[in-house]
Design a protein around this motif. Structure first.
Motif, PDB file in Angstrom:
ATOM      1  N   GLN A  20       2.983 -26.480   3.960  1.00 36.21           N
ATOM      2  CA  GLN A  20       3.416 -27.228   2.769  1.00 36.21           C
ATOM      3  C   GLN A  20       4.615 -28.113   3.092  1.00 36.21           C
ATOM      4  O   GLN A  20       4.759 -29.205   2.534  1.00 36.21           O
ATOM      5  CB  GLN A  20       3.722 -26.290   1.595  1.00 36.21           C
ATOM      6  CG  GLN A  20       4.839 -25.284   1.785  1.00 36.21           C
ATOM      7  CD  GLN A  20       4.339 -23.946   2.336  1.00 36.21           C
ATOM      8  OE1 GLN A  20       3.444 -23.908   3.182  1.00 36.21           O
ATOM      9  NE2 GLN A  20       4.908 -22.845   1.878  1.00 36.21           N
ATOM     10  N   LYS A 275       1.687 -29.644  -6.711  1.00 37.02           N
ATOM     11  CA  LYS A 275       0.602 -29.235  -5.815  1.00 37.02           C
ATOM     12  C   LYS A 275       0.636 -30.034  -4.511  1.00 37.02           C
ATOM     13  O   LYS A 275       0.455 -29.475  -3.425  1.00 37.02           O
ATOM     14  CB  LYS A 275      -0.746 -29.421  -6.528  1.00 37.02           C
ATOM     15  CG  LYS A 275      -1.776 -28.420  -6.062  1.00 37.02           C
ATOM     16  CD  LYS A 275      -3.007 -28.445  -6.952  1.00 37.02           C
ATOM     17  CE  LYS A 275      -4.210 -27.910  -6.232  1.00 37.02           C
ATOM     18  NZ  LYS A 275      -4.116 -26.594  -5.660  1.00 37.02           N
ATOM     19  N   GLN A 276       0.867 -31.316  -4.619  1.00 38.37           N
ATOM     20  CA  GLN A 276       0.988 -32.134  -3.397  1.00 38.37           C
ATOM     21  C   GLN A 276       2.133 -31.656  -2.512  1.00 38.37           C
ATOM     22  O   GLN A 276       2.079 -31.754  -1.292  1.00 38.37           O
ATOM     23  CB  GLN A 276       1.222 -33.607  -3.773  1.00 38.37           C
ATOM     24  CG  GLN A 276      -0.020 -34.345  -4.225  1.00 38.37           C
ATOM     25  CD  GLN A 276       0.323 -35.757  -4.695  1.00 38.37           C
ATOM     26  OE1 GLN A 276       1.137 -35.942  -5.601  1.00 38.37           O
ATOM     27  NE2 GLN A 276      -0.304 -36.753  -4.084  1.00 38.37           N
ATOM     28  N   MET A 277       3.162 -31.125  -3.145  1.00 40.67           N
ATOM     29  CA  MET A 277       4.324 -30.603  -2.394  1.00 40.67           C
ATOM     30  C   MET A 277       4.102 -29.155  -1.958  1.00 40.67           C
ATOM     31  O   MET A 277       4.990 -28.513  -1.396  1.00 40.67           O
ATOM     32  CB  MET A 277       5.605 -30.712  -3.234  1.00 40.67           C
ATOM     33  CG  MET A 277       6.015 -32.142  -3.554  1.00 40.67           C
ATOM     34  SD  MET A 277       6.405 -33.111  -2.055  1.00 40.67           S
ATOM     35  CE  MET A 277       4.937 -34.099  -1.846  1.00 40.67           C
ATOM     36  N   GLY A 278       2.918 -28.633  -2.262  1.00 41.47           N
ATOM     37  CA  GLY A 278       2.561 -27.284  -1.811  1.00 41.47           C
ATOM     38  C   GLY A 278       3.325 -26.173  -2.519  1.00 41.47           C
ATOM     39  O   GLY A 278       3.450 -25.063  -1.984  1.00 41.47           O
ATOM     40  N   LYS A 281       2.027 -22.651  -2.886  1.00 41.61           N
ATOM     41  CA  LYS A 281       1.788 -21.876  -1.664  1.00 41.61           C
ATOM     42  C   LYS A 281       2.969 -20.976  -1.307  1.00 41.61           C
ATOM     43  O   LYS A 281       3.118 -20.557  -0.180  1.00 41.61           O
ATOM     44  CB  LYS A 281       1.533 -22.833  -0.482  1.00 41.61           C
ATOM     45  CG  LYS A 281       0.371 -23.789  -0.683  1.00 41.61           C
ATOM     46  CD  LYS A 281      -0.891 -23.268  -0.035  1.00 41.61           C
ATOM     47  CE  LYS A 281      -2.039 -24.243  -0.107  1.00 41.61           C
ATOM     48  NZ  LYS A 281      -2.692 -24.273  -1.433  1.00 41.61           N
TER      49      LYS A 281
END
Ligand code: SF4
Ligand code: SF4
Lengths: 297, 183
Positions: A20, A275-278, A281
């Motif tokens: 991430q 979400k794009q930045m993870g 996770k």
């Protein structure tokens, strides 16, 4: 033409455990006019706490190979990990000595690489603060993040000081300033300068001692009522994120301080999604922090 | 009965301090035993690691005692002692050097051998050793393997070439195909 080009050194933990941070960084830096060039076939830096503890010569030769790969790119290295930074910058400094270089190049003979001493390694904080500059970063902020943050700088970004660009080690506020740029408030807390406890081979062989440092720092951050911790080293990041979870499992505690790497935070401020930045996770949920700033994963 | 610390002269090895000096720790003999290193140490706050004491013992030449001391492995290499030492001794480097000797003397921890085996086999001390990490990368829009040694078998060979030349494989008792779990 891009303004800033670097060889991108990934190391081990980022690509293999915390991708991430890799994904976030790859999305965020083009907005700062940075181009990342791959270091094809780069190895472990190798880790200053473990491999250097076992055999300094092997450590130096392997880092020399990594440095040579970037010399072949004709670029300085951008590093995200304090440990990798510590190794690479010590390698750069040590290999300035012609005798050392000769000795190491003898070991490299047969690999197809030789080290010349033409480049240096820069930590993300150096690149952001000194090469890109605060104004250029601020210009990319479209969504200021209004929250309270505890900053953990990490040891090897700062020490040993004689081969670092900062000129000082205590009360290091550059990361605080970078967080304030994106709209955050940084708060002081007890033992802010203290080590995360991951290094020196402790996370692998002395987990109790290692996590006790997480406990001490996280308790101080909770007392300071922060919404999240921001770090600039993936090994510190892993230590706090995984360490809190391990402590909770082992002792029934409820440590819940979300842990963010700086480029993940900057990405949110630049308009990327959690979400794009993870942020889905993580081991310690980032949800309470995201709710506070009006986002969700 | 109180166990008195009587120094057994036959255990003293004056060459240890010379070796440290030769390895670049040229200021090591200027230690004044002030204890600033111990007082700064985040590990010593919670463990029996006493940095000043390690330096003293090394300077006195208690080779076996220092190299076999498990406290030697409680240092996080944070570098605070080095920054604060009033005699400008690179204390952290001294600990790393003593650890090298400790490994050579056979006191390497099994977990640390494990990390070394991974480095030897893959070029990463922390490799992708489970498909879940590949999946995680793909979820994030990254290729399943990073452009590191993981994508270039030739690069792994180069790493192994270096490791054979420095003798690191022998140091950690690595034998191809099977891990020698000896500690
Ligand atoms: S701080 Fe330096 S001079 Fe003081 S005891 Fe430690 S090594 Fe010796
Ligand atoms: S480098 Fe090691 S001995 Fe020195 S203060 Fe840090 S943990 Fe303690």
């Amino acid at each position: 033409m891009v303004k800033h080009r670097y060889s991108f050194f990934l190391g081990c933990v980022i690509p293999n455990r915390l991708p991430q941070i890799e994904a976030a960084t790859r999305l965020v830096v083009p907005k700062l006019d940075i181009e990342l060039v791959e270091m094809k076939g780069a190895s472990c830096c190798p880790a200053p706490g473990v491999i250097k503890s076992f055999d300094i010569d092997t450590w130096l030769a392997l880092t020399a190979r990594n440095i040579a790969l970037s010399e072949e790119n004709g670029l300085d290295i951008l590093v995200l990990c304090n440990g990798c930074y510590g190794t690479l910058i010590a390698g750069v400094a040590g290999l300035k000595d012609p005798d050392t270089r000769k000795r190491v190049n003898k070991i490299l003979k047969g690999t197809g690489h030789q080290v010349k001493g033409t480049i240096t390694a820069k930590h993300l904080v150096e690149v952001l603060y000194m090469d890109v500059g605060k104004e250029a970063i601020e210009e990319t902020v479209v969504n200021p993040i209004d929250a309270r943050f505890a900053i953990h700088v990490g040891c090897h970004l700062l020490k040993p000081a004689d081969i670092r660009p900062w000129g000082f080690v205590e009360d290091f506020m550059l990361v605080d300033e970078l967080v304030e740029l994106v709209g955050g408030t940084t708060v002081d807390y007890k033992l802010k300068d203290m080590c995360c406890g991951a290094g020196g081979g402790l996370r692998s062989a002395e987990l109790e001692v290692s996590n006790d440092m997480v406990r001490e720092k996280i308790e101080a951050m909770q007392r300071a009522k922060v919404d999240a911790l921001v770090n600039v080293c993936n090994f510190c990041h892993l230590q706090f994120d995984v360490g809190q979870m391990q402590l909770n499992n082992q002792y029934g505690t409820d440590y819940q301080v979300p842990v963010l790497y700086y480029t993940q935070l900057l990405g949110l401020a630049q308009g990327f999604t959690p979400k794009q930045m993870g942020l889905d996770k993580h081991y310690i949920s980032t949800k309470p922090f995201l709710e506070k700033i009006g986002m969700s994963v | 009965m109180i166990d008195r610390r009587i120094i057994d002269g036959s255990k003293i090895d004056p060459e240890l301090a010379d070796e440290m000096e030769k390895a670049g720790l040229d200021r090591i003999r200027s230690c004044i035993q002030c204890g600033t290193c111990t007082g700064s140490c985040p590990s010593g706050r919670r463990t029996a690691l006493r940095t000043r004491q390690l330096i003293r013992k090394a300077l006195l030449g208690f080779r076996e005692e220092v190299l076999s001391d498990p406290n030697l492995w409680l240092c996080t290499t944070c570098g605070t002692c080095t920054e604060r030492c009033p005699r400008k001794i690179d204390v952290t480097e001294a600990i790393l050097f003593l650890r090298n000797l400790s490994c050579e003397a056979g006191y390497m921890r099994p977990q640390h051998k494990g990390v070394s085996y991974k480095l030897i086999e893959t070029g990463h001390a922390v490799p992708i050793d489970d498909d879940k990490w590949k999946k995680m990368r793909e979820d994030l829009g990254l290729p399943p393997l990073p452009p590191t040694v993981h994508s270039y078998p030739k690069a792994v060979k180069e790493v192994q070439h270096i490791i054979k030349k420095t003798g690191f494989d022998k140091l950690v008792n690595y034998k191809e195909g099977k891990e020698d779990g000896k500690t």
